[in-house]
Design a protein around this motif. Structure first.
Motif, mmCIF file in Angstrom:
data_model
loop_
_atom_site.group_PDB
_atom_site.id
_atom_site.type_symbol
_atom_site.label_atom_id
_atom_site.label_comp_id
_atom_site.label_asym_id
_atom_site.label_seq_id
_atom_site.Cartn_x
_atom_site.Cartn_y
_atom_site.Cartn_z
ATOM 1 N N PRO A 47 -18.278 23.279 -16.136
ATOM 2 C CA PRO A 47 -18.562 22.005 -16.792
ATOM 3 C C PRO A 47 -18.202 20.795 -15.925
ATOM 4 N N GLN A 50 -21.237 19.391 -14.285
ATOM 5 C CA GLN A 50 -22.109 18.836 -15.321
ATOM 6 C C GLN A 50 -21.567 17.512 -15.842
ATOM 7 N N LEU A 51 -20.279 17.444 -16.077
ATOM 8 C CA LEU A 51 -19.684 16.226 -16.634
ATOM 9 C C LEU A 51 -19.699 15.083 -15.625
ATOM 10 N N PRO A 99 -12.970 18.762 -21.475
ATOM 11 C CA PRO A 99 -14.368 19.098 -21.218
ATOM 12 C C PRO A 99 -15.224 19.216 -22.479
ATOM 13 N N GLY A 103 -18.152 16.610 -22.917
ATOM 14 C CA GLY A 103 -19.488 17.202 -22.943
ATOM 15 C C GLY A 103 -20.267 16.800 -24.175
ATOM 16 N N LEU A 145 -25.926 20.764 -21.160
ATOM 17 C CA LEU A 145 -24.618 20.234 -21.537
ATOM 18 C C LEU A 145 -24.028 20.976 -22.734
ATOM 19 N N GLY A 148 -22.959 24.388 -21.516
ATOM 20 C CA GLY A 148 -21.760 24.235 -20.704
ATOM 21 C C GLY A 148 -20.534 23.871 -21.520
ATOM 22 N N THR A 149 -20.728 23.160 -22.588
ATOM 23 C CA THR A 149 -19.620 22.741 -23.434
ATOM 24 C C THR A 149 -19.169 23.850 -24.384
#
Length: 151
Positions: A47, A50-51, A99, A103, A145, A148-149
């Motif tokens: 993550p 991504q974040l 996260p 996210g 997202l 991933g979260t």
């Protein structure tokens, strides 16, 4: 052009999905995670990539909306400029913390951005093809997202 979307914006937008997809891939594949962690470092896995990237792109999209605001009639322009800074402010204030909260706040930020995209498009400040690009891009980013979260 693909579906009326000029080639350059389409290709660049698709390339912009790569960090979101990469982050997801490192979450679902232990060997890819290990390779990425060892060669690129912890900032480019799971993550975290991504974040970080999601925050940057949300702020970047504020700049795109600002550009559209420059096309607004004089009496509408102040509203357009004010709306255009919302995604950057959202990213700045809401993408911190852990996260999961970061996210989810980015997910809400991208959904809010889609509403702003639609409004600027409806006001004819964005190109005719804008929503044909932004809708699938937003859905892909939000899906990455969320995965991933929540993984």
């Amino acid at each position: 052009m693909t579906g009326g979307i000029p080639r350059a914006p389409l290709l660049l937008a698709l390339a912009g999905l790569l960090p979101f997809l990469w982050g997801l891939l490192t979450l679902v594949s232990d060997p890819v995670y290990a390779f990425a962690y060892e060669t690129l470092g912890g900032r480019f896995v799971g993550p975290y990539v991504q974040l970080a990237y999601g925050t940057v792109i949300l702020a970047f999209m504020s700049g795109v909306l600002w550009g559209f605001a420059t096309r607004a009639p004089e009496r509408q322009a102040p509203v357009c400029y004010a709306l255009s800074v919302i995604p950057a402010l959202w990213a700045f204030f809401m993408a911190g913390g852990g996260p999961v909260s970061a996210g989810m706040n980015l997910v809400f930020g991208y959904l809010g951005l889609l509403a702003l995209d639609w409004q600027f498009w409806r006001w004819r400040l964005a190109p005719d093809w804008w929503m044909r690009l932004r809708l699938p891009m937003t859905l892909a980013v939000v899906a990455c997202l969320l995965a991933g979260t929540l993984l």
